[in-house]
Design a protein around this motif. Structure first.
Motif, short mmCIF file in Angstrom:
data_model
loop_
_atom_site.label_atom_id
_atom_site.label_comp_id
_atom_site.label_asym_id
_atom_site.label_seq_id
_atom_site.Cartn_x
_atom_site.Cartn_y
_atom_site.Cartn_z
N CYS A 41 1.12 77.95 3.78
CA CYS A 41 2.13 77.05 4.36
C CYS A 41 3.54 77.62 4.19
N LYS A 42 4.17 78.01 5.29
CA LYS A 42 5.54 78.53 5.25
C LYS A 42 6.55 77.40 5.08
N THR B 158 13.96 75.18 2.69
CA THR B 158 14.89 74.22 2.11
C THR B 158 14.90 72.95 2.97
N GLN B 159 15.52 71.90 2.44
CA GLN B 159 15.58 70.63 3.17
C GLN B 159 16.37 70.79 4.47
N GLU B 160 17.39 71.62 4.44
CA GLU B 160 18.19 71.86 5.64
C GLU B 160 17.37 72.58 6.72
N GLN B 161 16.57 73.55 6.30
CA GLN B 161 15.71 74.26 7.25
C GLN B 161 14.64 73.34 7.84
N LYS B 162 14.11 72.43 7.01
CA LYS B 162 13.11 71.48 7.49
C LYS B 162 13.70 70.53 8.53
N GLN B 163 14.94 70.12 8.33
CA GLN B 163 15.59 69.20 9.27
C GLN B 163 15.82 69.87 10.62
#
Length: 259
Positions: A120-121, A126-131
């Protein structure tokens, strides 16, 4: 069988699997095939085939109308890919860990990465990248009906009994590779059964698969008393080198993703 009964009077004869209501199954009878004192064979599942079987269950939801389900073909393909990753990376681990990891494919699709493994990449982002990137994932609140349908479809293959069928280090890829190698020397559209040609061709395929081109053909030439020229040796070495590079390229994760 009679002598076995005399020597082992206290032996408990095996029974058929228990019925659904919990009662014991009938005692197995001697049919003249496998002796009753031998344990019943335990069947294992090929990991690649199990991945396809699970995917087929999910793909069957596509036959429903849009009013009945929200599943898309992309969801099915992603679940198949996630399931394959999970199975290959956890089938040799302890059953408790395997059971926990079996929840990962569905949860990963709904952007929950609590059960995910190294495949799982998203887990390392980070939370910012996920958003920034959420277009590939479903939402448990907005797509609650889809989550329930997929959970029911996958539940059959997440039981300890089904997971135990895949908890082994074996697969049929070597066998499939051997079949392909034999088909190279003995094509299926030609008949060789009336001569020794088929045996020779199969032996060549097996020898090359196990030893490689150079070792196999040099041993054959030595047996026949034929000297190996430098050009022939260079050719055989280059064939082995190409074969080794192809094997390494197939193992590369980036090449697997392209496939």
């Amino acid at each position: 069988m009679k002598s076995f009964k005399k020597k082992n009077p206290d032996y408990v004869w095996p029974r058929a699997p228990p019925k659904k209501n919990g009662t014991l199954g009938p005692k197995l009878r001697d049919t003249g095939k496998l002796p009753l004192h031998l344990p019943m064979p335990k069947f294992l599942a090929d990991p690649t085939h199990r991945t396809k079987v699970v995917a087929k269950k999910v793909f069957s939801l596509l036959s429903l109308s849009k009013k009945e389900t929200e599943v898309s073909k992309a969801d099915c393909l992603r679940l198949k890919k996630y399931g394959g990753y999970m199975l290959k990376q956890n089938r040799r681990r302890e059953m408790s860990i395997f059971e926990n990891a079996a929840k990962a494919p569905l949860e990963h699709l709904f952007d929950n990465h609590q059960f995910c493994g190294p495949w799982c990449k998203r887990k390392s982002q980070t939370q910012e990248q996920k958003q920034r990137s959420q277009q590939y994932y479903r939402c448990k609140s907005k797509n609650s009906r889809l989550y329930t349908q997929l959970q029911e479809a996958l539940a059959e293959f997440q039981t300890p009994e089904r997971l135990e069928e895949s908890a082994h280090p074996f697969d049929t890829q070597t066998n499939e590779a051997m079949n392909t190698a034999v088909a190279k020397y003995a094509p299926k559209h030609k008949t060789y059964v009336t001569s020794t040609s088929l045996k020779n061709r199969v032996n060549i395929a097996v020898g090359v698969q196990v030893w490689g081109y150079e070792k196999f053909w040099v041993s054959v030439f030595d047996f026949l008393g034929i000297s190996v020229t430098n050009k022939m040796l260079q050719y055989l070495t280059s064939q082995d080198r190409s074969r080794f590079k192809l094997q390494q390229r197939k193992k590369d994760p980036t090449q697997k993703l392209k496939r």
